[in-house]
Write a protein that holds these residues in place. Structure first.
Motif, mmCIF file in Angstrom:
data_model
loop_
_atom_site.group_PDB
_atom_site.id
_atom_site.type_symbol
_atom_site.label_atom_id
_atom_site.label_comp_id
_atom_site.label_asym_id
_atom_site.label_seq_id
_atom_site.Cartn_x
_atom_site.Cartn_y
_atom_site.Cartn_z
ATOM 1 N N SER A 17 0.907 -1.008 0.001
ATOM 2 C CA SER A 17 0.036 -0.020 0.071
ATOM 3 C C SER A 17 0.998 1.366 -0.190
ATOM 4 C CB SER A 17 -0.772 0.061 1.344
ATOM 5 O OG SER A 17 -1.575 1.210 1.363
ATOM 6 N N ILE A 19 3.193 4.345 0.523
ATOM 7 C CA ILE A 19 4.424 4.722 -0.189
ATOM 8 C C ILE A 19 5.240 3.447 -0.498
ATOM 9 C CG2 ILE A 19 6.812 5.504 0.866
ATOM 10 C CD1 ILE A 19 4.837 7.476 2.929
ATOM 11 N N ASP A 38 4.641 -7.674 3.024
ATOM 12 C CA ASP A 38 3.496 -7.104 3.901
ATOM 13 C C ASP A 38 2.815 -8.185 4.490
ATOM 14 O OD1 ASP A 38 1.914 -3.965 2.826
ATOM 15 O OD2 ASP A 38 0.889 -5.355 4.181
ATOM 16 N N THR A 63 4.959 -11.246 5.313
ATOM 17 C CA THR A 63 5.672 -11.015 6.242
ATOM 18 C C THR A 63 5.203 -10.058 7.468
ATOM 19 O OG1 THR A 63 7.666 -10.934 4.947
ATOM 20 C CG2 THR A 63 8.250 -10.479 7.151
ATOM 21 N N ASP A 64 5.163 -10.551 8.695
ATOM 22 C CA ASP A 64 4.619 -9.739 9.751
ATOM 23 C C ASP A 64 6.087 -9.117 10.468
ATOM 24 O OD1 ASP A 64 3.977 -8.508 12.088
ATOM 25 O OD2 ASP A 64 2.421 -9.883 12.636
ATOM 26 N N VAL A 65 6.288 -8.067 10.134
ATOM 27 C CA VAL A 65 7.330 -7.322 10.713
ATOM 28 C C VAL A 65 7.709 -7.310 12.238
ATOM 29 C CG1 VAL A 65 7.791 -5.920 8.585
ATOM 30 C CG2 VAL A 65 6.773 -4.983 10.764
ATOM 31 N N ASN A 91 9.616 0.242 5.805
ATOM 32 C CA ASN A 91 8.513 1.298 5.594
ATOM 33 C C ASN A 91 7.473 0.851 6.288
ATOM 34 O OD1 ASN A 91 6.787 3.048 3.572
ATOM 35 N ND2 ASN A 91 6.120 1.154 3.369
ATOM 36 N N THR A 143 11.855 4.251 7.755
ATOM 37 C CA THR A 143 10.711 5.312 7.701
ATOM 38 C C THR A 143 10.598 5.850 8.998
ATOM 39 O OG1 THR A 143 9.725 4.266 5.603
ATOM 40 C CG2 THR A 143 8.748 6.081 6.777
ATOM 41 N N TYR A 159 2.576 6.672 18.296
ATOM 42 C CA TYR A 159 3.195 6.760 16.876
ATOM 43 C C TYR A 159 4.340 7.622 17.059
ATOM 44 C CZ TYR A 159 3.303 7.971 11.948
ATOM 45 O OH TYR A 159 3.642 7.990 10.434
ATOM 46 N N LYS A 163 8.547 7.008 16.284
ATOM 47 C CA LYS A 163 9.419 7.528 15.142
ATOM 48 C C LYS A 163 10.685 8.129 15.707
ATOM 49 C CE LYS A 163 6.469 6.299 11.740
ATOM 50 N NZ LYS A 163 6.891 5.025 10.819
ATOM 51 N N GLY A 190 6.549 14.443 5.813
ATOM 52 C CA GLY A 190 5.412 15.192 6.169
ATOM 53 C C GLY A 190 4.178 14.474 5.995
ATOM 54 N N VAL A 192 1.192 12.531 4.094
ATOM 55 C CA VAL A 192 1.215 11.740 3.041
ATOM 56 C C VAL A 192 -0.232 11.504 2.452
ATOM 57 C CG1 VAL A 192 2.287 10.470 1.152
ATOM 58 C CG2 VAL A 192 3.460 11.191 3.197
ATOM 59 N N THR A 194 -2.065 8.890 1.911
ATOM 60 C CA THR A 194 -2.138 7.590 1.643
ATOM 61 C C THR A 194 -3.283 6.966 2.583
ATOM 62 O OG1 THR A 194 -0.707 6.826 3.543
ATOM 63 C CG2 THR A 194 0.523 7.376 1.629
ATOM 64 N N LEU A 197 -3.550 7.713 6.573
ATOM 65 C CA LEU A 197 -4.078 8.948 7.101
ATOM 66 C C LEU A 197 -5.568 9.207 6.529
ATOM 67 C CD1 LEU A 197 -1.697 11.880 6.523
ATOM 68 C CD2 LEU A 197 -1.830 10.558 8.401
HETATM 69 P P1 NAD Z 1 -0.202 2.775 4.469
HETATM 70 O O1 NAD Z 1 -1.055 2.297 5.606
HETATM 71 O O2 NAD Z 1 -0.784 2.906 3.125
HETATM 72 O O3 NAD Z 1 0.698 1.449 4.194
HETATM 73 C C1 NAD Z 1 1.326 0.709 5.001
HETATM 74 C C2 NAD Z 1 1.569 -0.753 4.918
HETATM 75 O O4 NAD Z 1 2.318 -1.693 5.901
HETATM 76 C C3 NAD Z 1 0.371 -1.362 4.783
HETATM 77 O O5 NAD Z 1 0.514 -2.295 3.618
HETATM 78 C C4 NAD Z 1 0.262 -2.552 5.984
HETATM 79 O O6 NAD Z 1 -0.483 -3.808 5.491
HETATM 80 C C5 NAD Z 1 1.744 -2.583 6.107
HETATM 81 N N1 NAD Z 1 1.829 -3.216 7.531
HETATM 82 C C6 NAD Z 1 1.254 -2.851 8.650
HETATM 83 N N2 NAD Z 1 1.494 -3.583 9.567
HETATM 84 C C7 NAD Z 1 2.487 -4.411 9.120
HETATM 85 C C8 NAD Z 1 3.268 -5.714 9.596
HETATM 86 N N3 NAD Z 1 3.252 -5.975 10.967
HETATM 87 N N4 NAD Z 1 3.989 -6.194 8.913
HETATM 88 C C9 NAD Z 1 4.377 -5.907 7.402
HETATM 89 N N5 NAD Z 1 3.481 -5.117 7.029
HETATM 90 C C10 NAD Z 1 2.427 -4.283 8.029
HETATM 91 O O7 NAD Z 1 0.769 3.829 5.038
HETATM 92 P P2 NAD Z 1 1.810 5.020 4.434
HETATM 93 O O8 NAD Z 1 1.270 6.010 4.539
HETATM 94 O O9 NAD Z 1 2.327 4.188 2.972
HETATM 95 O O10 NAD Z 1 3.139 4.617 5.395
HETATM 96 C C11 NAD Z 1 4.210 3.955 5.091
HETATM 97 C C12 NAD Z 1 5.323 4.532 6.173
HETATM 98 O O11 NAD Z 1 5.327 5.773 6.025
HETATM 99 C C13 NAD Z 1 4.755 4.166 7.571
HETATM 100 O O12 NAD Z 1 5.791 3.859 8.428
HETATM 101 C C14 NAD Z 1 4.224 5.547 8.143
HETATM 102 O O13 NAD Z 1 4.195 5.712 9.525
HETATM 103 C C15 NAD Z 1 5.112 6.399 7.223
HETATM 104 N N6 NAD Z 1 4.825 7.610 7.497
HETATM 105 C C16 NAD Z 1 3.595 8.036 6.693
HETATM 106 C C17 NAD Z 1 3.147 9.409 6.561
HETATM 107 C C18 NAD Z 1 1.703 9.757 6.014
HETATM 108 O O14 NAD Z 1 1.163 10.622 6.366
HETATM 109 N N7 NAD Z 1 1.108 8.904 5.367
HETATM 110 C C19 NAD Z 1 3.851 10.313 7.287
HETATM 111 C C20 NAD Z 1 5.086 10.042 7.771
HETATM 112 C C21 NAD Z 1 5.420 8.823 7.746
#
Ligand code: NAD
Length: 260
Positions: A17, A19, A38, A63-65, A91, A143, A159, A163, A190, A192, A194, A197
């Motif tokens: 999903s 980023i 993922d 994968t569960d991280v 990420n 990330t 959160y 971070k 900042g 994003v 996705t 949010l």
């Molecule tokens: P997203 O929710 O679109 O994607 C996150 C993905 O991580 C999902 O596919 C989810 O299934 C996967 N995931 C969740 N738990 C997991 C686990 N235990 N094991 C494996 N995969 C897992 O989110 P995004 O906005 O693309 O976020 C990606 C990264 O960027 C995150 O670390 C988030 O904190 C960071 N980030 C996002 C924003 C924002 O505004 N969207 C801003 C700053 C940082």
């Protein structure tokens, strides 16, 4: 197709999903061999389908991280399938609605956020680094977020703490392995646009409360963050390590933002 990552083997967690998916597609377009990881199988398989449709090379490894054995198996699969590991993009992250003020965030929510956002990155580095040493070097991208550097009156305490931990941990990893040809950088986006949010972006009042603090007056697109990850993954960033790499539209530098 470009060649900025030609021949590089890249693991991306949370690539089902947002980023992570954009980065997976972009890395493959630049010649990377991408291991999509993922916990969400449907999302991860869709990312692989999109990459192969574009003529790129990718596999999915569920994968569960938060699980050491699964992250270890992920890195092993990357090495067995493609022969080595060059890039680890840790990420995957979560942002639960129940995460709020320090005085009312449930302990269970704190533990869950820490398990994914902080321990997940720790495990990614723990198993990627030995593989990178075997490969003769590599690039780690962890990330974090701009909230690792700034406080907000609309808190997500777990959160934010997670971070901050990612940022500090990445810096130390970068220093420890600086002479082993391994670079490590904390990517600090900042807000994003996705699914992460969703609850903020879908509420006009919540959107506006944030937009007023962004000099550019808009949220980032996932692709814009993926482009920064591509730079950090590639040899173009060969002298960049231990940074808090901001992709924040100027938020962290702003006192007063333009009115229009
Ligand atoms: P997203 O929710 O679109 O994607 C996150 C993905 O991580 C999902 O596919 C989810 O299934 C996967 N995931 C969740 N738990 C997991 C686990 N235990 N094991 C494996 N995969 C897992 O989110 P995004 O906005 O693309 O976020 C990606 C990264 O960027 C995150 O670390 C988030 O904190 C960071 N980030 C996002 C924003 C924002 O505004 N969207 C801003 C700053 C940082």
């Amino acid at each position: 197709m470009g060649n900025r990552l030609a021949g590089k083997v890249c693991v991306i967690t949370g690539a089902g999903s947002g980023i992570g998916r954009e980065a997976a597609i972009l890395f493959a377009q630049e010649g990377g061999k991408v291991v999509v990881a993922d916990v969400n199988t449907a999302g991860g398989e869709e990312t692989v389908r999109l990459i192969r449709h574009g003529g790129g090379e990718a596999i999915f490894v569920r994968t569960d991280v938060t699980k050491a054995a699964e992250v270890e198996a992920l890195v092993r699969t990357a090495e067995e399938t493609y022969g080595k590991l060059d890039v680890m993009f840790n990420n995957a992250g979560i942002f639960p609605d129940e995460d709020g003020s320090v005085v009312d965030t449930p302990e269970e929510v704190w533990d869950r956020v820490m398990a994914v956002n902080l321990k997940g990155v720790f495990l990614g580095c723990k198993y990627a680094i030995p593989a990178m040493l075997r490969a003769g070097g590599g690039s780690i991208i962890n990330t974090a977020s701009f909230v690792a550097l700034m406080g907000a009156a609309v808190p997500q305490i777990a959160y934010t703490a997670s971070k901050g931990g990612v940022l500090a941990m990445t810096r130390e990893i970068a220093i420890e392995f600086a002479r082993k040809n391994i670079r490590a950088n904390a990517l600090c986006p900042g807000p994003v646009d996705t699914p992460l949010l969703r609850s903020i972006l879908s509420d006009p009042a919540k959107r506006q409360r944030r937009l007023v603090h962004i000099p550019m007056g808009r949220f980032a697109q996932a692709r814009e963050v993926a482009q920064a990850a591509l730079f950090l993954a590639s040899d173009e960033s060969s002298y960049v390590t231990a940074t808090a790499f901001l992709v924040d539209g100027g938020i962290t530098a702003a006192y007063i933002t333009p009115e229009e």
